[in-house]
Motif scaffolding. Structure first.
Motif, PDB file in Angstrom:
ATOM      1  N   UNK A   1       9.166  -5.486  16.180  1.00 23.94           N
ATOM      2  CA  UNK A   1       8.920  -5.155  14.777  1.00 23.94           C
ATOM      3  C   UNK A   1       8.578  -3.680  14.637  1.00 23.94           C
ATOM      4  N   UNK A   2       7.755  -3.192  15.556  1.00 27.03           N
ATOM      5  CA  UNK A   2       7.366  -1.785  15.489  1.00 27.03           C
ATOM      6  C   UNK A   2       8.578  -0.883  15.675  1.00 27.03           C
ATOM      7  N   UNK A   3       9.425  -1.226  16.631  1.00 29.74           N
ATOM      8  CA  UNK A   3      10.622  -0.410  16.858  1.00 29.74           C
ATOM      9  C   UNK A   3      11.495  -0.375  15.617  1.00 29.74           C
ATOM     10  N   UNK A   4      11.639  -1.523  14.972  1.00 27.75           N
ATOM     11  CA  UNK A   4      12.515  -1.576  13.805  1.00 27.75           C
ATOM     12  C   UNK A   4      11.895  -0.824  12.632  1.00 27.75           C
ATOM     13  N   UNK A   5      10.586  -0.909  12.487  1.00 26.49           N
ATOM     14  CA  UNK A   5       9.917  -0.137  11.434  1.00 26.49           C
ATOM     15  C   UNK A   5      10.082   1.357  11.684  1.00 26.49           C
ATOM     16  N   UNK A   6       9.945   1.750  12.939  1.00 27.14           N
ATOM     17  CA  UNK A   6      10.132   3.168  13.267  1.00 27.14           C
ATOM     18  C   UNK A   6      11.567   3.584  12.943  1.00 27.14           C
ATOM     19  N   UNK A   7      12.513   2.739  13.303  1.00 27.76           N
ATOM     20  CA  UNK A   7      13.922   3.060  13.023  1.00 27.76           C
ATOM     21  C   UNK A   7      14.126   3.221  11.521  1.00 27.76           C
ATOM     22  N   UNK A   8      13.500   2.330  10.761  1.00 24.16           N
ATOM     23  CA  UNK A   8      13.655   2.411   9.305  1.00 24.16           C
ATOM     24  C   UNK A   8      13.015   3.687   8.762  1.00 24.16           C
ATOM     25  N   UNK A   9      11.793   3.972   9.198  1.00 23.93           N
ATOM     26  CA  UNK A   9      11.100   5.154   8.669  1.00 23.93           C
ATOM     27  C   UNK A   9      11.898   6.412   9.000  1.00 23.93           C
ATOM     28  N   UNK A  10      12.417   6.491  10.212  1.00 18.28           N
ATOM     29  CA  UNK A  10      13.183   7.694  10.565  1.00 18.28           C
ATOM     30  C   UNK A  10      14.523   7.743   9.830  1.00 18.28           C
ATOM     31  N   UNK A  11      14.998   6.588   9.387  1.00 16.26           N
ATOM     32  CA  UNK A  11      16.254   6.609   8.618  1.00 16.26           C
ATOM     33  C   UNK A  11      16.051   7.288   7.271  1.00 16.26           C
ATOM     34  N   UNK A  12      14.791   7.445   6.867  1.00 18.53           N
ATOM     35  CA  UNK A  12      14.488   8.104   5.583  1.00 18.53           C
ATOM     36  C   UNK A  12      14.448   9.616   5.739  1.00 18.53           C
ATOM     37  N   UNK A  13      14.527  10.088   6.957  1.00 18.62           N
ATOM     38  CA  UNK A  13      14.490  11.522   7.203  1.00 18.62           C
ATOM     39  C   UNK A  13      15.670  12.174   6.482  1.00 18.62           C
ATOM     40  N   UNK A  14      15.386  13.314   5.886  1.00 17.46           N
ATOM     41  CA  UNK A  14      16.402  13.973   5.055  1.00 17.46           C
ATOM     42  C   UNK A  14      17.763  14.077   5.714  1.00 17.46           C
ATOM     43  N   UNK A  15      18.786  13.711   4.999  1.00 18.52           N
ATOM     44  CA  UNK A  15      20.121  13.808   5.544  1.00 18.52           C
ATOM     45  C   UNK A  15      20.843  14.973   4.907  1.00 18.52           C
TER      46      UNK A  15
ATOM     47  N   UNK B   1       0.811  -1.210   0.000  1.00 20.55           N
ATOM     48  CA  UNK B   1       0.000   0.000   0.000  1.00 20.55           C
ATOM     49  C   UNK B   1       0.849   1.266   0.000  1.00 20.55           C
ATOM     50  N   UNK B   2       1.961   1.258   0.698  1.00 23.61           N
ATOM     51  CA  UNK B   2       2.773   2.470   0.834  1.00 23.61           C
ATOM     52  C   UNK B   2       4.017   2.380  -0.028  1.00 23.61           C
ATOM     53  N   UNK B   3       4.451   3.529  -0.514  1.00 20.25           N
ATOM     54  CA  UNK B   3       5.810   3.611  -1.054  1.00 20.25           C
ATOM     55  C   UNK B   3       6.743   3.639   0.148  1.00 20.25           C
ATOM     56  N   UNK B   4       7.618   2.673   0.241  1.00 17.69           N
ATOM     57  CA  UNK B   4       8.412   2.562   1.462  1.00 17.69           C
ATOM     58  C   UNK B   4       9.875   2.938   1.264  1.00 17.69           C
ATOM     59  N   UNK B   5      10.269   3.261   0.044  1.00 16.99           N
ATOM     60  CA  UNK B   5      11.674   3.613  -0.170  1.00 16.99           C
ATOM     61  C   UNK B   5      11.806   5.050  -0.630  1.00 16.99           C
ATOM     62  N   UNK B   6      12.943   5.606  -0.332  1.00 14.37           N
ATOM     63  CA  UNK B   6      13.210   6.967  -0.733  1.00 14.37           C
ATOM     64  C   UNK B   6      13.377   7.054  -2.253  1.00 14.37           C
ATOM     65  N   UNK B   7      13.827   5.982  -2.865  1.00 13.42           N
ATOM     66  CA  UNK B   7      14.226   6.034  -4.263  1.00 13.42           C
ATOM     67  C   UNK B   7      13.078   5.761  -5.226  1.00 13.42           C
ATOM     68  N   UNK B   8      11.889   5.488  -4.701  1.00 13.96           N
ATOM     69  CA  UNK B   8      10.777   5.233  -5.610  1.00 13.96           C
ATOM     70  C   UNK B   8      10.583   6.427  -6.536  1.00 13.96           C
ATOM     71  N   UNK B   9      10.365   6.135  -7.798  1.00 15.53           N
ATOM     72  CA  UNK B   9      10.276   7.219  -8.771  1.00 15.53           C
ATOM     73  C   UNK B   9       8.992   8.016  -8.602  1.00 15.53           C
ATOM     74  N   UNK B  10       7.938   7.352  -8.208  1.00 20.03           N
ATOM     75  CA  UNK B  10       6.648   8.034  -8.113  1.00 20.03           C
ATOM     76  C   UNK B  10       5.957   7.687  -6.811  1.00 20.03           C
TER      77      UNK B  10
ATOM     78  N   UNK C   1       3.666   8.210   1.679  1.00 22.02           N
ATOM     79  CA  UNK C   1       4.880   7.406   1.470  1.00 22.02           C
ATOM     80  C   UNK C   1       5.691   7.449   2.762  1.00 22.02           C
ATOM     81  N   UNK C   2       6.547   6.488   2.946  1.00 27.98           N
ATOM     82  CA  UNK C   2       7.337   6.480   4.177  1.00 27.98           C
ATOM     83  C   UNK C   2       8.297   7.663   4.247  1.00 27.98           C
ATOM     84  N   UNK C   3       8.942   8.040   3.126  1.00 31.04           N
ATOM     85  CA  UNK C   3       9.762   9.257   3.214  1.00 31.04           C
ATOM     86  C   UNK C   3       8.923  10.483   3.596  1.00 31.04           C
ATOM     87  N   UNK C   4       7.688  10.552   3.098  1.00 26.34           N
ATOM     88  CA  UNK C   4       6.832  11.689   3.447  1.00 26.34           C
ATOM     89  C   UNK C   4       6.467  11.658   4.926  1.00 26.34           C
TER      90      UNK C   4
END
Ligand code: HEC
Length: 106
Positions: free
Chosen positions: A92-106, A40-49, A57-60
């Motif tokens: 699992x929730x902690x790791x998902x949160x860690x992943x989502x926050x890893x997408x935060x702009x660097x 359902x969600x775009x989960x990567x930063x590199x998704x084109x659309x 999206x997760x980056x959003x």
């Protein structure tokens, strides 16, 4: 490739201690996101659309100032919208949160 990644993630996660997010949590969270959330969600930063249906999206999500670990966990725990009850464990929730926050702009 997927199988290799999954095996690597499993190996890493069994070695990982609980504690602040580290690279291992992020990797495991990414694997979980690709498995459980990417339908359902775009989960990567590199998704084109982004999706045309306006799902966040997760980056959003990561970029939103009002999104915290607590709100993310809340959204994961409640069966939001058409999202199935995934019965994610705390780890699992902690790791998902860690992943989502890893997408935060660097
Ligand atoms: C079956 C489709 C579906 C799946 C699978 C899904 N979601 Fe969602 N998600 C949605 C929809 C639809 C929305 C937006 C509407 C809503 O919030 O009810 C949403 C919104 C969200 C939000 C934002 C809530 C907010 O405050 O705006 C978060 C966070 C979220 N999802 C996390 C996840 C995570 C993490 C996973 C995987 C573990 C996941 N979702 C899997 C459909 C899904």
């Amino acid at each position: 490739m997927r199988a290799i990644l999954a095996a690597a993630v499993l190996a890493l996660s069994s070695a990982a201690a609980s504690g602040p997010a580290d690279a291992q949590d992020v990797l495991r969270g990414q694997a979980l996101a690709e498995r459980w959330c990417a339908n359902c969600h775009v989960v990567t930063r590199t998704a084109a659309t982004a999706r045309s249906d306006g799902l966040p999206t997760f980056p959003a999500l990561a970029a939103r100032k009002d999104v915290t670990a607590a709100t993310l966990k809340g959204a994961m725990s409640a069966s939001h919208s058409r999202m199935p009850d995934l019965q994610l464990g705390a780890r699992d929730q902690d790791d998902l949160v860690a992943y989502i926050f890893s997408l935060r702009g660097r």
